[in-house]
Design an enzyme around this catalytic site. Structure first.
Site, PDB file in Angstrom:
ATOM      1  CB  CYS A  87      -1.006   0.032   1.083  1.00  0.00           C
ATOM      2  SG  CYS A  87      -1.928   1.430   1.145  1.00  0.00           S
ATOM      3  N   GLY A  88       1.091   1.899  -1.178  1.00  0.00           N
ATOM      4  CA  GLY A  88       1.602   2.991  -1.272  1.00  0.00           C
ATOM      5  C   GLY A  88       1.415   4.242  -0.420  1.00  0.00           C
ATOM      6  CG  ASP A 248      -6.364   4.523  -2.922  1.00  0.00           C
ATOM      7  OD1 ASP A 248      -6.652   5.536  -2.499  1.00  0.00           O
ATOM      8  OD2 ASP A 248      -5.407   3.821  -3.062  1.00  0.00           O
TER       9      ASP A 248
END
Length: 332
Positions: A87-88, A248
């Protein structure tokens, strides 16, 4: 049970970082710890991510002991369906959190934080000059195009051609125009419906593999794009729909990594060409193919992604034994 958290967001995407109150997480490796959470501690994920403490699109992180010799810390990611491998937006926020909460010693002007994720070691570089700017960038694990121009048979849209890439997690990539949609102007629910349908069909038809572990070989979601894959100065927009129809709010760090890897594979961009990526909230990440690498039989790149993480508060969550709704529920 009493669980204390620090609340953050990156590009509008929330991150609930658990500080204390977790039961012991057992496992020699980070992937073993991930499996242990799936099998033994999933009730905690539901307490933190589901309503009434969270919501359908909530996201969280457990900080755990690393088993990588270079890691300063390790992290497990949690969402509405389970536990992701990368997960960036979370590692950008966690980089800042690590410096501010003295998990690592700050170094001016940039502090490097080595975070072991389920996909591997990710290096986060946090701007630190005595002021809290929120800016951080990470260097990804090896990212690659798994297969391009893959035809997926769908019940709703007929044949759909997608690219499939890996940026710490596997994604299908397809222009929203294919469904008569626009990532910046169409209704979010219409975009989610199209992306989720592609994901469901692709999961049935495409056999994924990863050279490092079978635990990594699953399709995490579909990213609908504006189709602007060739290098240009202006931002390219996308929406990432992952896990169980989760949207997101950020441009998606692992998604940006994947898009860069596929664009590089297609020779649409070169090394060190910085691209801007815009999310449904209008927030921006930058991404760049920093160097060539390999991952097993795949030729790939190390991608550097930058964004800003911000604090939104702290929380103490409790439970009561006769509160069944308090154990977690979702409305969608």
């Amino acid at each position: 049970m009493e669980i204390k958290t620090v609340e953050m967001h990156t590009g509008g995407e929330p991150l609930r970082i658990v500080q204390s109150g977790l039961p012991p997480i057992i496992g020699k490796t980070i992937l073993e710890k991930r499996r242990y959470c799936q099998e033994k501690l999933d009730f905690v994920r539901k307490l933190l991510i589901y309503e009434p403490r969270g919501h359908f699109d909530m996201y969280g992180a457990y900080i755990v002991e690393p088993d990588h010799s270079e890691a300063d810390m390790a992290v497990l990611f949690l969402h509405n369906e389970g536990y992701s491998t990368m997960c960036g937006h979370a590692v950008i926020a966690l980089g800042r959190y690590s410096v501010d909460y003295k998990l690592v010693s700050p170094v001016s002007p940039v502090t490097c934080v080595n975070i072991q994720c389920p996909c591997g070691l990710v290096r986060v570089f946090v701007d630190f000059n005595g002021q809290k700017t929120g800016s951080a960038r990470f260097r990804s694990v090896p990212a690659f195009a798994f297969d391009v121009a893959v035809t997926i048979e769908t019940e709703r849209y007929g044949k759909v051609v997608v690219d499939i890439g890996y940026g710490g997690a596997f994604y299908a990539l397809v222009p929203a125009e294919r469904f008569g949609l626009d990532v910046k102007t169409s209704r979010t629910r219409d975009l989610v419906e199209a992306a989720s349908h592609v994901t469901a069909c692709a999961k049935k038809q495409v056999k994924l593999r990863h050279p490092d572990s079978e635990d990594l070989a699953f399709l995490y979601g579909t990213i609908l794009t504006d189709g602007k894959d060739e290098f240009q100065e202006n931002a390219t927009a996308n929406i990432c729909v992952f896990a169980k129809d989760e949207v997101d709010r950020s441009p998606t760090g692992s998604g940006v990594t994947t898009r860069i890897a596929v664009q590089y594979h297609r020779k649409l961009i070169g090394l060190n060409q910085v691209r801007k990526f815009e999310s449904v909230t209008g927030s921006l990440f930058t991404g760049v193919a920093a160097e060539e690498t390999t991952c097993g039989e795949f030729k790939g790149v190390i991608v550097e992604v930058a964004g800003k993480g911000y604090y939104t508060g702290t929380a103490t969550f409790t439970t009561e034994p006769d509160d069944k709704l308090g154990q977690g529920f979702l409305l969608h």
